[in-house]
Every structure is written in C-alpha cells, then in structure tokens.
Design an enzyme around this catalytic site. Structure first.
Site, PDB file in Angstrom:
ATOM      1  N   CYS A  17       0.896  -1.092  -0.038  1.00  0.00           N
ATOM      2  CA  CYS A  17      -0.070   0.057   0.075  1.00  0.00           C
ATOM      3  C   CYS A  17       0.887   1.291  -0.102  1.00  0.00           C
ATOM      4  CB  CYS A  17      -0.979   0.011   1.237  1.00  0.00           C
ATOM      5  SG  CYS A  17      -0.185   0.132   2.870  1.00  0.00           S
ATOM      6  N   GLU A 131       0.255  -0.227  16.475  1.00  0.00           N
ATOM      7  CA  GLU A 131      -0.520   0.871  16.115  1.00  0.00           C
ATOM      8  C   GLU A 131      -1.629   1.172  17.328  1.00  0.00           C
ATOM      9  OE1 GLU A 131      -4.201   1.880  12.945  1.00  0.00           O
ATOM     10  OE2 GLU A 131      -2.614   0.354  12.415  1.00  0.00           O
TER      11      GLU A 131
END
Length: 323
Positions: A17, A131
């Site tokens: 990505c 995260e």
C-alpha cells in the site's frame, strides 16, 4: 466446480500500500543519504522478507528507543508511536524520522481532538499491536480498547453522551462494523469518526479476496504472522466461501498436501508484501500444474504519499530527489 483446468485466481489489488511503500523507501533513502547504520524502532513494516533485506543494507532494528546510540538516526515505523517515544528520542539527541503512515497519523489526530473535547474514545483494535499502543498513547486517560465484539460488554464510560469510536487501520471491515453495531446498542449516542479509520488498502484487499474466495478451494495469502492485515485476509477468505485459506511468508512454506483435490487456488498478499514473493508463489504453483493465472481486479489504487518532511529536507539539501 465443472472445470478440470488447474488455475490461479490472482486478487488485485494486493501487496504494498502507499503507507508501506513510503516507509520502506524512507529506510532505503536514509541509508543512501546518511550511510549505515540507520536504526529503526520496531519492524518498519510487518514482513520478514522486507526486514531481512533492509538489515542486509545496514538497517538495525531495535525494540526500544533506549537501544539507539545517542546522536544516531532513528526511524519510527509505519505503525506509529506514542508522543512519549518522540520525547525519549529528543532526550537522547537522536535524529528522528517519522515514517508513520499518514492514515495512522489521521487516527492520532482524531484521538487528540476528541480527548481535548473530553470524550471517552472507544478504540477498536488488537491489544498489544504497535498501532494501538501508539494511538492509545496520544490520549491514555481517554482511550478504552475494545478488542472485538466480545469485548463490548466490558466497556464503561463516564458520560454516554460523549462517546466516540476509532479503530486500528488494519482490521477486518466486517468484524469492525459488527463491533460498532454492538457498541451502538450499548451506547445509542455513540459518535463515529469523520471518515472510516480502516485504511483504503485494507478494505480493498479484503474486498478483492471476497470477490474470488467462493470460487476457490484454497486461498493462499502471502504475509507474515505478525501482520494484522494479512491475518485478516485469511479470515475473510474463509468467511467468504473458500474451503481453506493459509498464510505463508514464502513459497517453500506451502504444503503440497493443501493442493489435494484443489482445482482453483486464490492468491493474494498483505499490504506489506513485495510483489516478488507473490511471483515466487506463482512459479511454485505453475511447477505443480497451476499454470493458468486469471487476475481479478476489484479496485484501482493510485494513492501515493510523500516522504517524511525530515528526510525530504535533507535530501533536498544534498541535491537529491525527494520522491
């Protein structure tokens, strides 16, 4: 299945990505510009092959900032870090380059904004994921982790009229919305983020797998076990109708027994996986009779992110390309 031709349905989009590409290129350009070693806190992206290749070039991966020698260059991974990590780096005189994915940074901004307005923030994500740790660190007194629908019953808030949900960017879209639905049943006034926190690449790759899974007896997902989005692709494939789905880092990890009775193999890769690993799996399958490859396009991706501003500034000063 009526076809007797062995084939591969190759999902697209797959692999890198924009955020992963940015992070990997950041390390590569930092090594070119500053020279080895360059330190990276945690894995720059969750992929064994990528980390090993960068190590060969002189990147040193560490778990904590305190392991980086004073005055050295440190790069923060694509998953983001809590503010305290930036403070630790500054205290050690480190040259910091923040390769956090801009879509993760967006969630950090949302956490700070809602915390400033004194909201309880219900962060949907997996406990211990980097995260989640980074986002929680933006507003530790306001963030409550919700690890899936089964965790909703454990949530308590101060004021049900001031509650918002945010999420880790790499989750299963369907499971996340199921969690949100359960949260809304408990907290009817629950607010949503201004835009979906699950990143475009995660959503697109899951949809691509859904589009092929029901036609496949086996879906192979190329990715590492610590890659949340890769693990989710295996789950999505099974839920969408594949008889079986497996996660592998490399072609040699595929067990030929998985191919027993299999006419159609689905193939995709997580958002941190270079295309060369997919090509190796295609070659492995071709050697075993799966020579017909049909690529199934579900979405076009054109998004690209600029390099971290700290690195762009130094590249420009050195007269080097900044992209």
């Amino acid at each position: 299945m009526t076809s007797t031709v062995k084939r591969v349905l190759l999902a697209k989009p797959r692999g890198y990505c924009a955020g992963v590409d940015r992070a990997v290129v950041t390390v590569e350009k930092a090594l070119d510009l500053y020279g080895a070693p360059v330190y990276v806190r945690k894995q720059i992206v969750h992929n064994r092959h990528v980390v090993a290749e960068l190590e060969k070039r002189g990147a040193i991966f560490v778990e904590e900032t305190e392991e980086v020698p004073e005055g050295a260059t440190v790069i923060f991974s694509a998953h983001g870090v809590a503010p305290v990590v930036h403070q630790e780096a500054a205290a050690r005189g480190l040259k910091s380059i923040d390769a956090t994915c801009p879509l993760v940074t967006k969630v950090h901004h949302e956490a700070r904004r809602f915390a400033a307005a004194d909201y309880d923030i219900l962060l949907i994500g997996h406990e211990g994921h980097e995260e989640v740790i980074g986002t929680s660190g933006e507003a530790p007194d306001h963030v409550h982790l919700v690890d899936g629908p089964d965790d909703v019953a454990n949530v308590t808030v101060r004021d049900e009229s001031k509650v918002v949900w945010l999420s880790q960017t790499t989750l299963s879209v369907d499971e996340t919305m199921a969690t949100v639905d359960s949260l809304k049943m408990r907290f009817p006034g629950l607010e949503s983020p201004p835009s979906d926190d699950i990143c475009y690449a995660t959503s697109n790759r899951q949809q691509a797998v859904k589009d092929i899974a029901a036609q496949c007896e086996l879906v192979l997902v190329v990715g590492s076990t610590n890659s949340s989005n890769s693990v989710r692709l295996v789950e999505v494939a099974k839920q969408a109708g594949a008889n079986d789905a497996r996660l592998v880092d490399f072609a040699h990890q595929i067990d030929e027994a998985w191919l027993d009775g299999v006419t159609t193999v689905g193939l995709t890769s997580g958002a941190s996986v270079p295309e060369e690993l997919v090509e190796q799996v295609l070659a492995w399958l071709a050697e075993r009779g799966y020579g017909e490859v049909d690529e199934v396009l579900s979405a076009q991706e054109r998004l690209a992110f600029s390099l971290p501003q700290e690195l762009r500034r130094d590249l420009k000063a050195a007269g080097l390309p900044t992209s």
